[in-house]
Design an enzyme around this catalytic site. Structure first.
Site, PDB file in Angstrom:
ATOM      1  N   ASN A 159      17.989  -4.508  -6.375  1.00 30.50           N
ATOM      2  CA  ASN A 159      16.678  -4.085  -5.835  1.00 30.50           C
ATOM      3  C   ASN A 159      16.666  -4.411  -4.353  1.00 30.50           C
ATOM      4  OD1 ASN A 159      15.895  -3.499  -8.388  1.00 30.50           O
ATOM      5  ND2 ASN A 159      14.270  -5.041  -8.509  1.00 30.50           N
ATOM      6  N   GLY A 160      15.993  -3.594  -3.564  1.00 28.39           N
ATOM      7  CA  GLY A 160      15.891  -3.884  -2.136  1.00 28.39           C
ATOM      8  C   GLY A 160      16.767  -2.962  -1.318  1.00 28.39           C
ATOM      9  N   ARG A 202       6.240   0.551 -12.802  1.00 30.18           N
ATOM     10  CA  ARG A 202       6.441   0.292 -11.374  1.00 30.18           C
ATOM     11  C   ARG A 202       6.880   1.543 -10.620  1.00 30.18           C
ATOM     12  NH1 ARG A 202       7.619  -5.449 -10.682  1.00 30.18           N
ATOM     13  NH2 ARG A 202       8.838  -4.920  -8.867  1.00 30.18           N
ATOM     14  N   GLU A 229     -10.700   4.254   0.164  1.00 27.75           N
ATOM     15  CA  GLU A 229     -10.085   3.968  -1.131  1.00 27.75           C
ATOM     16  C   GLU A 229     -10.224   5.176  -2.064  1.00 27.75           C
ATOM     17  OE1 GLU A 229      -8.051   2.066  -2.280  1.00 27.75           O
ATOM     18  OE2 GLU A 229      -8.324   2.033  -4.435  1.00 27.75           O
ATOM     19  N   LYS A 275       4.611   0.864  -8.127  1.00 27.29           N
ATOM     20  CA  LYS A 275       3.532  -0.111  -8.299  1.00 27.29           C
ATOM     21  C   LYS A 275       3.692  -1.276  -7.335  1.00 27.29           C
ATOM     22  CE  LYS A 275       0.002  -1.948 -10.342  1.00 27.29           C
ATOM     23  NZ  LYS A 275      -1.263  -1.359  -9.842  1.00 27.29           N
ATOM     24  N   CYS A 287      12.190  -0.318  -7.958  1.00 29.10           N
ATOM     25  CA  CYS A 287      13.333  -0.642  -8.819  1.00 29.10           C
ATOM     26  C   CYS A 287      13.039  -1.843  -9.735  1.00 29.10           C
ATOM     27  CB  CYS A 287      14.539  -0.978  -7.980  1.00 29.10           C
ATOM     28  SG  CYS A 287      15.012   0.334  -6.861  1.00 29.10           S
ATOM     29  N   GLU A 341      -3.196   9.874  -4.369  1.00 27.12           N
ATOM     30  CA  GLU A 341      -2.139   9.217  -5.153  1.00 27.12           C
ATOM     31  C   GLU A 341      -1.895   9.915  -6.489  1.00 27.12           C
ATOM     32  OE1 GLU A 341      -1.917   4.444  -4.554  1.00 27.12           O
ATOM     33  OE2 GLU A 341      -3.802   5.190  -5.317  1.00 27.12           O
ATOM     34  N   HIS A 382     -16.386  14.225  15.910  1.00 28.64           N
ATOM     35  CA  HIS A 382     -15.223  14.044  16.777  1.00 28.64           C
ATOM     36  C   HIS A 382     -13.958  14.644  16.169  1.00 28.64           C
ATOM     37  CE1 HIS A 382     -17.778  11.634  19.288  1.00 28.64           C
ATOM     38  NE2 HIS A 382     -18.137  10.908  18.230  1.00 28.64           N
ATOM     39  N   LYS A 414      -7.099   7.149  -3.739  1.00 24.82           N
ATOM     40  CA  LYS A 414      -6.959   7.335  -5.188  1.00 24.82           C
ATOM     41  C   LYS A 414      -6.693   8.807  -5.498  1.00 24.82           C
ATOM     42  CE  LYS A 414      -6.372   4.242  -6.651  1.00 24.82           C
ATOM     43  NZ  LYS A 414      -6.324   3.115  -5.790  1.00 24.82           N
ATOM     44  N   TRP A 453      14.389   3.442  -7.928  1.00 30.18           N
ATOM     45  CA  TRP A 453      13.429   4.218  -7.138  1.00 30.18           C
ATOM     46  C   TRP A 453      14.157   4.516  -5.843  1.00 30.18           C
ATOM     47  CZ3 TRP A 453      10.619   3.624  -2.496  1.00 30.18           C
ATOM     48  CH2 TRP A 453       9.490   4.433  -2.368  1.00 30.18           C
TER      49      TRP A 453
HETATM   50  C1  G6P Z   1       1.690   0.169  -3.728  1.00 27.98           C
HETATM   51  C2  G6P Z   1       0.791   0.435  -4.920  1.00 27.98           C
HETATM   52  C3  G6P Z   1      -0.662   0.337  -4.470  1.00 27.98           C
HETATM   53  C4  G6P Z   1      -0.936  -1.025  -3.846  1.00 27.98           C
HETATM   54  C5  G6P Z   1       0.044  -1.316  -2.703  1.00 27.98           C
HETATM   55  C6  G6P Z   1      -0.039  -2.765  -2.248  1.00 27.98           C
HETATM   56  O1  G6P Z   1       1.559   1.172  -2.787  1.00 27.98           O
HETATM   57  O2  G6P Z   1       1.057   1.708  -5.445  1.00 27.98           O
HETATM   58  O3  G6P Z   1      -1.511   0.504  -5.596  1.00 27.98           O
HETATM   59  O4  G6P Z   1      -2.226  -1.061  -3.362  1.00 27.98           O
HETATM   60  O5  G6P Z   1       1.388  -1.098  -3.145  1.00 27.98           O
HETATM   61  O6  G6P Z   1       0.381  -3.577  -3.313  1.00 27.98           O
HETATM   62  P1  G6P Z   1      -0.062  -5.069  -3.542  1.00 27.98           P
HETATM   63  O7  G6P Z   1       0.654  -5.473  -4.803  1.00 27.98           O
HETATM   64  O8  G6P Z   1       0.415  -5.844  -2.345  1.00 27.98           O
HETATM   65  O9  G6P Z   1      -1.526  -5.083  -3.684  1.00 27.98           O
END
Ligand code: G6P
Length: 607
Positions: free
Chosen positions: A102-103, A27, A480, A602, A2, A487, A503, A484, A78
């Site tokens: 927000n929150g 975001r 990672e 984000k 949000c 996501e 395993h 990616k 959001w």
């Molecule tokens: C969200 C974002 C990720 C990020 C994670 C942690 O899930 O989409 O890209 O890695 O938050 O965010 P931070 O700002 O704490 O790195």
């Protein structure tokens, strides 16, 4: 997640609010709304407009309806409580009151029952609507907006940043912060508020950050802030150094691609002043000589940076290191050894779980905390004893790229600092310095793989699953890479430490399962080759990113893509790039929303 924007000005603020929302779009959100008041009239009619979908839809509707006013609040939502819909979009209104939030209000169900029993009618499924009704109940009883918000916040449990207006007093907005960031922007004869300073950069560069528990009343001429105990406090306004045009995609089709290509410069910026003429300058890290162990806490991509760093910190600095996801750490009773350095890693510095874990660790007696963070002035930075800024520049794409590789570079600097107590400290530090010095050039060279990877991506677009394999410090890089891909391309992807193949995951191998392997030429490469053979023997389709000198060649069912040779130490950073590019091109072929993937945010400011 949000986003909030608010403004009180003499001029019409609608464009300021909408531009603010646009700048927060990255975001992640599903609906948007705005409410404006014309301060020239007391009381002023409350004009509210909400739309499901993009800010552009809201902006078109606002233009069509000629929405205008000098005081206003706006929001991108959001969904947490209640589906994405116009009825659930903010602002929420009760009588004269409009609120954006927000929150999460954790006790909203009890409050909703209480208000319904008194005859309040709810129009949405959101937790936010209770705030609007609670404030309206106070103002209807004669309380001014400020007093009403102060009273209401005592009833709210959970994390929130909120902004309220009252159409009876349209010359002011009242804001409250508890767990979700809010920043006040100072103009000349006008003031603004937002959940992120980026939203307000077109109108001001002077910002004051609210602290936990603060409530503020903002008019055109004044900003009055009160702390948790209702005492007036000053939150100093400072000039921001954040780039104005961070929101510009330039020649690139997506922010993600732009940010991938910015990595040589971003890493140069991370190293600036910290690596001088081939020598490390670690002054900024302070005295780490009493650190006996390290506890790293982070979420998402930042967590993967932490997992990578554990390999470095233990093998190079000889210091015990534990890494944990913040949402787990905060809810168990971890045993923290004396002389532990708590390291939080976060791009945004506002991730709710990471912040809560930091506070939890402090409450347990941790006295030395370091934030590795990309946003100066963020909550994490302000609440930590020490900071190592990653200086990646604003990252807009939801999928983190340059923030990750700069975190890794910063973590190598930290490793060098922690190595100080070793007898051979100078040699270890020089080894790190030498490797880091080659990094920007190597990253630039690795970007040259783009075309080859674009072609490779075509083979993934029709797949439903993918497996990523790595060993040692490449295992978190495989994690990672899998993150990616899922996501942004929505392909289900998992990472395994290659030694774990037998395993379980071997059962998944067939011609439909692409297996991506990261295989630099290091001391584990022979082990990895055996794992590759195990997959080939079962008909798996392999894509191997291999060190030029690793002696792995393409064969039936196996495509080998050479990666420039590099020092083992920095190979995790170098091998991240092809995986970023692979997920990017797969997503482009699939036609997904690369920069704002569905359901993701984000900056995750709720737990
Ligand atoms: C969200 C974002 C990720 C990020 C994670 C942690 O899930 O989409 O890209 O890695 O938050 O965010 P931070 O700002 O704490 O790195």
């Amino acid at each position: 997640m949000c986003g909030i924007v608010g403004a009180v000005a003499q001029r019409d603020v609608i464009e300021i609010l909408l531009e603010g929302l646009r700048r927060l779009e990255y975001r992640g959100y599903d609906s948007a709304g705005v409410a404006v008041l014309d301060a020239a009239h007391q009381p002023a009619p409350l004009q509210r407009l909400r739309r499901l979908g993009k800010v552009q839809a809201l902006s078109d509707a606002a233009a069509e309806q000629g929405l205008a006013g000098g005081t206003g609040i706006a929001h991108t939502r959001w969904a947490t409580h209640g589906e994405p819909s116009e009825a659930n979009a903010h602002p929420h209104v009760s009588g004269d009151i409009a609120v954006v939030h927000n929150g999460i209000i954790e006790n909203h169900e009890g409050l909703r029952r209480e208000l319904q029993a008194e005859g309040f009618v709810f129009q949405s499924q959101t937790d936010t609507e209770v705030i609007a009704h609670l404030i309206a109940r106070e103002t209807a009883a004669g309380q001014p907006l400020l007093a009403a918000v102060k009273a209401v916040r005592k009833r709210l449990e959970g994390a929130y940043g909120m902004v309220a207006v009252n159409s009876q007093t349209p010359d002011r907005i009242v804001v409250a912060r508890s767990g979700s960031p809010l920043v006040i922007g100072y103009g000349i004869g006008e003031h603004f508020v937002a959940s992120d300073q980026l939203a307000l950069l077109p109108v001001t560069r002077r910002f004051a950050f609210l602290e936990e528990g603060d409530v503020a009343e903002i008019t055109r001429q004044s900003v009055e802030v009160f702390d948790l105990n209702d005492q007036p406090v000053v939150r100093e306004a400072r000039e921001s150094s954040v780039e104005h045009d961070a929101g510009d995609k330039g020649e690139y089709r997506h922010y993600m691609l732009k940010e991938i290509y910015e990595q040589p410069q971003a890493i140069t910026n991370t190293l600036e002043g910290r690596l001088l003429n081939g020598q490390l300058n670690l002054e900024a890290l302070g005295d780490l000589s009493d650190v006996d162990s390290v506890q790293i806490i982070a979420c998402g991509t930042s967590y993967h940076a932490g997992v990578t760093a554990r390999y470095w910190i233990e093998s190079l600095a000889g210091v015990a290191c534990n890494v944990e996801i913040a949402s787990e750490f905060r809810y168990r009773q971890p045993v923290i050894r004396p002389n532990t350095l708590l390291v939080t890693i976060s791009q945004s510095g506002e991730t709710a779980d990471t912040l809560a874990a930091l506070r939890q660790a402090r409450a347990q007696g941790i006295t030395k905390t370091l934030a590795i963070c990309n946003v100066p002035g963020s909550s994490l930075v302000r609440e930590s004893d020490m900071t190592l800024l990653t200086r990646a520049g604003a990252e807009i794409g939801v999928a983190s790229t340059k923030a990750f590789t700069t975190q890794l570079a910063a973590l190598l600097l930290l490793t060098a600092g922690l190595a100080e107590r070793r007898a051979d400290a100078a040699a270890v530090q020089q080894k790190i310095a030498n490797a880091l010095a080659t990094l920007p050039g190597l990253i630039q060279q690795t970007l040259g793989m783009n075309e080859a990877i674009e072609k490779l991506a075509e083979r993934f677009a029709e797949k439903h699953n993918a497996l990523f394999l790595g060993r040692g410090d490449q295992y978190p890089i495989a994690m990672e890479g899998a993150l990616k891909l899922k996501e942004i391309s929505y392909i289900h992807a998992e990472a395994y430490a290659a030694g774990e193949l037998k395993h379980g995951p071997l059962a998944l191998i067939d011609a439909e399962m692409p297996i991506v392997v990261v295989a630099p030429h290091n001391d584990l490469v022979e082990k990895l080759k055996s794992n590759i053979e195990e997959v080939r023997a079962r008909g798996g389709e392999l894509y191997v990113f291999a060190g030029e000198s690793a002696e792995i060649s393409s064969a039936d069912n196996m495509v080998v893509v050479p990666v420039p040779n590099c020092d083992d130490l920095i190979a995790p950073i170098v091998y991240t790039l092809p995986l970023q590019l692979l997920s990017y091109h797969v997503a482009v072929i699939k036609g997904t929303d690369v920069d704002q993937p569905r359901n993701l945010a984000k900056s995750v400011t709720v737990e």
